[in-house]
Motif scaffolding. Structure first.
Motif, PDB file in Angstrom:
ATOM      1  N   THR A  32       0.828  -1.200   0.000  1.00 10.17           N
ATOM      2  CA  THR A  32       0.000   0.000   0.000  1.00 10.17           C
ATOM      3  C   THR A  32       0.866   1.255   0.000  1.00 10.17           C
ATOM      4  O   THR A  32       0.579   2.224  -0.720  1.00 10.17           O
ATOM      5  N   ALA A  33       1.924   1.258   0.818  1.00 11.33           N
ATOM      6  CA  ALA A  33       2.837   2.405   0.841  1.00 11.33           C
ATOM      7  C   ALA A  33       3.527   2.595  -0.505  1.00 11.33           C
ATOM      8  O   ALA A  33       3.713   3.729  -0.977  1.00 11.33           O
ATOM      9  N   PHE A  34       3.889   1.486  -1.143  1.00 14.45           N
ATOM     10  CA  PHE A  34       4.523   1.548  -2.467  1.00 14.45           C
ATOM     11  C   PHE A  34       3.559   2.139  -3.500  1.00 14.45           C
ATOM     12  O   PHE A  34       3.952   3.000  -4.313  1.00 14.45           O
ATOM     13  N   ALA A  70       0.018   9.257   3.563  1.00 13.16           N
ATOM     14  CA  ALA A  70      -0.500   7.893   3.698  1.00 13.16           C
ATOM     15  C   ALA A  70       0.619   6.863   3.549  1.00 13.16           C
ATOM     16  O   ALA A  70       0.662   5.864   4.286  1.00 13.16           O
ATOM     17  N   ALA A  71       1.538   7.105   2.614  1.00 11.06           N
ATOM     18  CA  ALA A  71       2.658   6.184   2.435  1.00 11.06           C
ATOM     19  C   ALA A  71       3.526   6.129   3.685  1.00 11.06           C
ATOM     20  O   ALA A  71       3.968   5.049   4.112  1.00 11.06           O
ATOM     21  N   LEU A 128       9.780  11.024   1.458  1.00 10.82           N
ATOM     22  CA  LEU A 128       8.332  11.186   1.375  1.00 10.82           C
ATOM     23  C   LEU A 128       7.867  12.458   2.081  1.00 10.82           C
ATOM     24  O   LEU A 128       7.014  13.204   1.562  1.00 10.82           O
ATOM     25  N   ALA A 129       8.410  12.727   3.267  1.00 17.95           N
ATOM     26  CA  ALA A 129       7.987  13.903   4.024  1.00 17.95           C
ATOM     27  C   ALA A 129       8.391  15.187   3.305  1.00 17.95           C
ATOM     28  O   ALA A 129       7.603  16.149   3.241  1.00 17.95           O
ATOM     29  N   THR A 130       9.607  15.225   2.757  1.00 13.18           N
ATOM     30  CA  THR A 130      10.065  16.430   2.072  1.00 13.18           C
ATOM     31  C   THR A 130       9.248  16.695   0.817  1.00 13.18           C
ATOM     32  O   THR A 130       8.778  17.824   0.581  1.00 13.18           O
ATOM     33  N   ALA A 131       9.073  15.650  -0.006  1.00 13.31           N
ATOM     34  CA  ALA A 131       8.318  15.833  -1.249  1.00 13.31           C
ATOM     35  C   ALA A 131       6.848  16.122  -0.974  1.00 13.31           C
ATOM     36  O   ALA A 131       6.223  16.931  -1.680  1.00 13.31           O
ATOM     37  N   ALA A 132       6.281  15.496   0.055  1.00 14.09           N
ATOM     38  CA  ALA A 132       4.873  15.739   0.371  1.00 14.09           C
ATOM     39  C   ALA A 132       4.652  17.166   0.850  1.00 14.09           C
ATOM     40  O   ALA A 132       3.648  17.805   0.504  1.00 14.09           O
ATOM     41  N   SER A 133       5.584  17.682   1.663  1.00 14.19           N
ATOM     42  CA  SER A 133       5.420  19.045   2.168  1.00 14.19           C
ATOM     43  C   SER A 133       5.471  20.069   1.044  1.00 14.19           C
ATOM     44  O   SER A 133       4.834  21.130   1.132  1.00 14.19           O
TER      45      SER A 133
END
Length: 211
Positions: A32-34, A70-71, A128-133
């Motif tokens: 799911t994360a992938f 979510a990932a 993930l956190a950097t790109a999501a922000s």
């Protein structure tokens, strides 16, 4: 003699079923994360979405933000569940087994895989956190950092998805390593208890003959 053997085999089969369920949960969460990471790669904001107002810039919010969060959530649960169960098994096996060179090698391999899994997990979370922000919307005059607008480069979410796969394999490898160690411990305990039971059964007819 057979009672101790049957109890050991029953515990071993229960352990296998629990590990199979654990591996299934880890695979499901990591898959799911992938999927969320890959979807975020195609949903992220692009340079053409940037709006300019003189020297100020802004970027709209994208669904890549929710997908990235979510990932992170699914991957975190998989990491915590997998490594906690494996660490618990390692501690229980180390208490039951005697110290030997083979046991020390298995323990060292398990610890190395555990550390690598956390390193891979941390790198994936950072990406993930950097790109999501960056996809959470950037207003005029605020931007993402120092008032400037930033766009996540192509492949950042894809790299995070690759790290999710690496983390999943490391967790599964850790589970199999701890399983082999616990199986070896169970086999050792079985071989030591059977001769004692057999000796006790052999002494009973001799005592009756003397009476």
């Amino acid at each position: 003699m057979w009672v101790g053997y049957e109890l050991t085999m029953e515990k071993w089969s229960r352990g296998l079923s629990c590990r199979a369920a654990l591996c299934g949960i880890v695979v499901l969460l990591c898959a799911t994360a992938f999927s969320c990471s890959l979807a975020a790669e195609f949903r992220k904001v692009k340079e053409k979405d940037m709006k300019l107002d003189g020297s100020l810039c802004s970027l709209p919010k994208s669904s890549a933000f929710e997908l990235g969060v979510a990932a992170i959530a699914f991957l975190s649960v998989a990491q915590l569940v997998g490594t906690t169960a494996a660490a618990t098994t390692m501690c229980a096996a180390s208490k039951r087994s005697k110290s030997s060179s083979s046991t020390a090698r298995r323990r060292a391999a398990s610890v190395a895989i555990l550390v690598l899994s956390w390193v891979s997990f941390a790198l994936a979370v950072v990406l993930l956190a950097t790109a999501a922000s960056m996809n959470n919307g950037q207003r005029y005059g605020r931007g993402w950092m120092d008032g400037d607008c930033y766009v996540a480069r192509n492949g950042v979410f894809g790299g995070a998805a690759a790290l999710v796969v690496v983390t999943a394999f490391l967790i599964l490898g850790l589970t199999s390593t701890t399983k082999s160690s616990s199986c070896a411990t169970s086999a050792a305990s079985t071989t030591t208890t059977i001769p004692l039971d057999a000796a006790a059964d052999a002494e009973q007819p001799s005592r009756r003959s003397k009476q």
